[in-house]
Scaffold this motif. Structure first.
Motif, PDB file in Angstrom:
ATOM      1  N   UNK A   1     -21.812 -33.136  -1.397  1.00  0.00           N
ATOM      2  CA  UNK A   1     -22.856 -32.721  -2.328  1.00  0.00           C
ATOM      3  C   UNK A   1     -22.896 -31.208  -2.491  1.00  0.00           C
ATOM      4  N   UNK A   2     -22.540 -30.478  -1.434  1.00  0.00           N
ATOM      5  CA  UNK A   2     -22.589 -29.028  -1.507  1.00  0.00           C
ATOM      6  C   UNK A   2     -21.302 -28.430  -2.062  1.00  0.00           C
ATOM      7  N   UNK A   3     -20.216 -29.218  -2.070  1.00  0.00           N
ATOM      8  CA  UNK A   3     -18.977 -28.688  -2.624  1.00  0.00           C
ATOM      9  C   UNK A   3     -19.151 -28.562  -4.131  1.00  0.00           C
ATOM     10  N   UNK A   4     -18.446 -27.621  -4.703  1.00  0.00           N
ATOM     11  CA  UNK A   4     -18.675 -27.316  -6.101  1.00  0.00           C
ATOM     12  C   UNK A   4     -17.348 -27.203  -6.817  1.00  0.00           C
ATOM     13  N   UNK A   5     -17.206 -27.964  -7.841  1.00  0.00           N
ATOM     14  CA  UNK A   5     -16.024 -27.870  -8.691  1.00  0.00           C
ATOM     15  C   UNK A   5     -16.470 -27.290 -10.026  1.00  0.00           C
ATOM     16  N   UNK A   6     -15.817 -26.250 -10.473  1.00  0.00           N
ATOM     17  CA  UNK A   6     -16.251 -25.648 -11.737  1.00  0.00           C
ATOM     18  C   UNK A   6     -15.998 -26.570 -12.920  1.00  0.00           C
ATOM     19  N   UNK A   7     -16.832 -26.441 -13.924  1.00  0.00           N
ATOM     20  CA  UNK A   7     -16.599 -27.158 -15.166  1.00  0.00           C
ATOM     21  C   UNK A   7     -15.437 -26.474 -15.872  1.00  0.00           C
ATOM     22  N   UNK A   8     -14.817 -27.129 -16.849  1.00  0.00           N
ATOM     23  CA  UNK A   8     -13.712 -26.473 -17.550  1.00  0.00           C
ATOM     24  C   UNK A   8     -14.118 -25.118 -18.135  1.00  0.00           C
ATOM     25  N   UNK A   9     -15.316 -25.044 -18.681  1.00  0.00           N
ATOM     26  CA  UNK A   9     -15.769 -23.784 -19.261  1.00  0.00           C
ATOM     27  C   UNK A   9     -15.942 -22.687 -18.238  1.00  0.00           C
ATOM     28  N   UNK A  10     -16.429 -23.050 -17.052  1.00  0.00           N
ATOM     29  CA  UNK A  10     -16.645 -22.038 -16.019  1.00  0.00           C
ATOM     30  C   UNK A  10     -15.336 -21.446 -15.517  1.00  0.00           C
ATOM     31  N   UNK A  11     -14.278 -22.213 -15.600  1.00  0.00           N
ATOM     32  CA  UNK A  11     -12.971 -21.686 -15.173  1.00  0.00           C
ATOM     33  C   UNK A  11     -12.521 -20.543 -16.067  1.00  0.00           C
ATOM     34  N   UNK A  12     -13.056 -20.468 -17.289  1.00  0.00           N
ATOM     35  CA  UNK A  12     -12.600 -19.460 -18.244  1.00  0.00           C
ATOM     36  C   UNK A  12     -13.624 -18.358 -18.483  1.00  0.00           C
ATOM     37  N   UNK A  13     -14.683 -18.313 -17.658  1.00  0.00           N
ATOM     38  CA  UNK A  13     -15.669 -17.253 -17.815  1.00  0.00           C
ATOM     39  C   UNK A  13     -15.022 -15.908 -17.513  1.00  0.00           C
ATOM     40  N   UNK A  14     -15.458 -14.889 -18.239  1.00  0.00           N
ATOM     41  CA  UNK A  14     -14.942 -13.536 -18.046  1.00  0.00           C
ATOM     42  C   UNK A  14     -16.102 -12.577 -17.890  1.00  0.00           C
ATOM     43  N   UNK A  15     -15.886 -11.576 -17.065  1.00  0.00           N
ATOM     44  CA  UNK A  15     -16.871 -10.501 -17.000  1.00  0.00           C
ATOM     45  C   UNK A  15     -16.709  -9.669 -18.269  1.00  0.00           C
ATOM     46  N   UNK A  16     -17.707  -8.889 -18.569  1.00  0.00           N
ATOM     47  CA  UNK A  16     -17.653  -8.038 -19.768  1.00  0.00           C
ATOM     48  C   UNK A  16     -16.472  -7.081 -19.693  1.00  0.00           C
ATOM     49  N   UNK A  17     -16.255  -6.486 -18.536  1.00  0.00           N
ATOM     50  CA  UNK A  17     -15.153  -5.525 -18.401  1.00  0.00           C
ATOM     51  C   UNK A  17     -13.795  -6.210 -18.565  1.00  0.00           C
ATOM     52  N   UNK A  18     -13.657  -7.421 -18.016  1.00  0.00           N
ATOM     53  CA  UNK A  18     -12.391  -8.157 -18.158  1.00  0.00           C
ATOM     54  C   UNK A  18     -12.165  -8.554 -19.618  1.00  0.00           C
ATOM     55  N   UNK A  19     -13.236  -8.972 -20.316  1.00  0.00           N
ATOM     56  CA  UNK A  19     -13.107  -9.347 -21.727  1.00  0.00           C
ATOM     57  C   UNK A  19     -12.656  -8.149 -22.558  1.00  0.00           C
ATOM     58  N   UNK A  20     -13.254  -6.983 -22.312  1.00  0.00           N
ATOM     59  CA  UNK A  20     -12.880  -5.771 -23.054  1.00  0.00           C
ATOM     60  C   UNK A  20     -11.421  -5.426 -22.779  1.00  0.00           C
TER      61      UNK A  20
END
Length: 142
Positions: A48-67
């Motif tokens: 229950x405590x283990x966490x698998x990212x959703x497909x969208x979360x795998x592609x999240x970017x920080x603002x600096x990385x996006x720039x």
């Protein structure tokens, strides 16, 4: 309680040993069952405590990385274009911006990106998409 005669001490001692053995076996069983239950509970908590990212979360970017990716993509980096497309489509949910980045990869010569954009526009038939599809086919020589 009267103390039994000496010759009965051995019998009492054997009886007490048998009782102690039975009690210790019962306690051992209780202890083992307790450990099994704790282990199962711990395993449940881990699941229950283990966490698998959703497909969208795998592609999240920080603002600096996006720039940084946008700078690299504007200099022709196909991998950066594809990563931005994934970010916009899967993480942000902005399909139009994501397709725009795939189209830029197609403009840079990526045949797979061209196929992806053409397939997307063909499946999502709107007057705007049909016009864009015709323009891209002409531009990409298809």
């Amino acid at each position: 309680m009267a103390i039994p005669p000496y010759e009965d001490y051995e019998a009492v001692s054997m009886m007490n040993t048998g009782v102690l053995r039975a009690l210790s076996e019962k306690w051992l069983i209780v202890l083992l069952l307790g450990l099994v239950l704790v282990a199962c509970r711990s395993k449940d908590q881990m699941v229950h405590n283990s966490y698998a990212p959703t497909p969208g979360e795998r592609f999240e970017l920080s603002e600096s990385k996006r720039v940084l990716l946008e700078q690299r993509a504007s200099n022709g980096d196909l991998a950066a274009m594809k990563e931005l497309a994934n970010y916009y489509i899967l993480s942000v949910g902005d399909e139009a911006e994501g397709i725009a980045w795939i189209e830029k990869a197609g403009d840079a010569g990526d045949e797979k990106a061209r196929d992806t954009v053409i397939r997307f526009l063909s499946k999502n038939e709107t007057p705007e998409n049909q016009a864009r599809l015709m323009e891209l086919k002409r531009r990409w020589g298809r």
